[in-house]
Design a protein around this motif. Structure first.
Motif, mmCIF file in Angstrom:
data_model
loop_
_atom_site.group_PDB
_atom_site.id
_atom_site.type_symbol
_atom_site.label_atom_id
_atom_site.label_comp_id
_atom_site.label_asym_id
_atom_site.label_seq_id
_atom_site.Cartn_x
_atom_site.Cartn_y
_atom_site.Cartn_z
ATOM 1 N N GLU A 106 -16.776 -21.213 54.110
ATOM 2 C CA GLU A 106 -17.570 -21.231 52.880
ATOM 3 C C GLU A 106 -17.122 -22.375 51.975
ATOM 4 O O GLU A 106 -15.928 -22.643 51.848
ATOM 5 N N VAL A 107 -18.072 -23.036 51.354
ATOM 6 C CA VAL A 107 -17.763 -24.075 50.371
ATOM 7 C C VAL A 107 -17.682 -23.399 49.007
ATOM 8 O O VAL A 107 -18.641 -22.772 48.569
ATOM 9 N N ILE A 108 -16.507 -23.516 48.373
ATOM 10 C CA ILE A 108 -16.345 -22.930 47.036
ATOM 11 C C ILE A 108 -16.351 -24.050 46.006
ATOM 12 O O ILE A 108 -15.681 -25.051 46.154
ATOM 13 N N VAL A 109 -17.141 -23.869 44.985
ATOM 14 C CA VAL A 109 -17.330 -24.879 43.953
ATOM 15 C C VAL A 109 -16.343 -24.623 42.821
ATOM 16 O O VAL A 109 -16.182 -23.478 42.375
ATOM 17 N N PRO A 110 -15.669 -25.681 42.354
ATOM 18 C CA PRO A 110 -14.709 -25.479 41.267
ATOM 19 C C PRO A 110 -15.391 -25.098 39.960
ATOM 20 O O PRO A 110 -16.484 -25.574 39.659
ATOM 21 N N THR A 111 -14.722 -24.231 39.221
ATOM 22 C CA THR A 111 -15.179 -23.888 37.881
ATOM 23 C C THR A 111 -14.831 -25.059 36.951
ATOM 24 O O THR A 111 -14.119 -25.986 37.342
ATOM 25 N N LYS A 112 -15.300 -24.986 35.721
ATOM 26 C CA LYS A 112 -14.989 -26.038 34.747
ATOM 27 C C LYS A 112 -13.475 -26.155 34.551
ATOM 28 O O LYS A 112 -12.918 -27.249 34.508
ATOM 29 N N LYS A 113 -12.800 -25.025 34.460
ATOM 30 C CA LYS A 113 -11.349 -25.000 34.277
ATOM 31 C C LYS A 113 -10.644 -25.629 35.491
ATOM 32 O O LYS A 113 -9.679 -26.377 35.332
ATOM 33 N N GLU A 114 -11.128 -25.314 36.682
ATOM 34 C CA GLU A 114 -10.541 -25.875 37.905
ATOM 35 C C GLU A 114 -10.791 -27.376 37.989
ATOM 36 O O GLU A 114 -9.936 -28.129 38.444
ATOM 37 N N TYR A 115 -11.961 -27.809 37.515
ATOM 38 C CA TYR A 115 -12.254 -29.244 37.508
ATOM 39 C C TYR A 115 -11.322 -29.980 36.540
ATOM 40 O O TYR A 115 -10.861 -31.085 36.838
ATOM 41 N N LEU A 116 -11.039 -29.371 35.400
ATOM 42 C CA LEU A 116 -10.103 -29.979 34.452
ATOM 43 C C LEU A 116 -8.702 -30.088 35.070
ATOM 44 O O LEU A 116 -8.003 -31.083 34.883
ATOM 45 N N GLU A 117 -8.314 -29.059 35.812
ATOM 46 C CA GLU A 117 -7.022 -29.091 36.516
ATOM 47 C C GLU A 117 -7.033 -30.206 37.568
ATOM 48 O O GLU A 117 -6.057 -30.935 37.712
#
Length: 163
Positions: free
Chosen positions: A59-70
């Protein structure tokens, strides 16, 4: 959940052994990130079909906004790592899950970021401990991986060592 890096999945896919990962790690949700999918898509442009098998099973999991900032923070801290590895590490860090890679630098960055990394040895040791294969069969399996990926898996004896 385990988030996989390109290198480890490519190795198993080229050897037509993805089923083994899926079965051995069946208690986990097995995932890739969008950037890992991009990396895995490149061989498709050259006529290789092995990535299609990965896309069917992971499965492809898309980063959340918080994960993208990390992820953006990690890009600055570790410019020597690829974007796929950094995206995977950032998501694994924020979701407290495992990161599977054969890249030693990515493995060490994951440790530094308090992400638990696993590598091909971890998977092979799991196959041994869960008795998927006897020693002779597992050695043949390792040879198949090495031939398919044109690589050498080092320290094989550690796979068979008692824990």
């Amino acid at each position: 959940m385990i988030i996989f890096d390109t290198d480890i999945l490519s190795m198993f896919a080229k050897a037509n052994m993805l089923d083994v990962i899926v079965e051995a790690l069946s208690r986990f949700k097995l995932c890739i990130t969008p950037k890992i999918k991009e990396e895995l898509s490149i061989p498709l442009e050259y006529g290789y079909s092995f990535p299609e098998e990965i896309f069917k099973r992971f499965e492809v999991i898309v980063p959340t906004k918080k994960e993208y900032l990390e992820y953006e923070k990690l890009l600055v801290l570790y410019p020597f790592l690829g974007k796929g590895e950094l995206e995977a590490i950032s998501i694994a860090k924020m979701r407290n899950c495992l990161f599977a890679t054969n890249d030693l630098k990515a493995f060490n960055v994951a440790l530094k970021e308090k992400v638990l990394p696993i590598n091909v040895h971890t998977i092979l040791k799991t196959l041994w401990e869960k008795k998927f294969y006897n020693k002779s069969e597992l050695l043949k399996f390792i040879q198949k991986l090495e031939r398919a990926d044109n690589t050498k898996i080092k320290d094989i004896d550690k796979i068979f060592a008692s824990t």
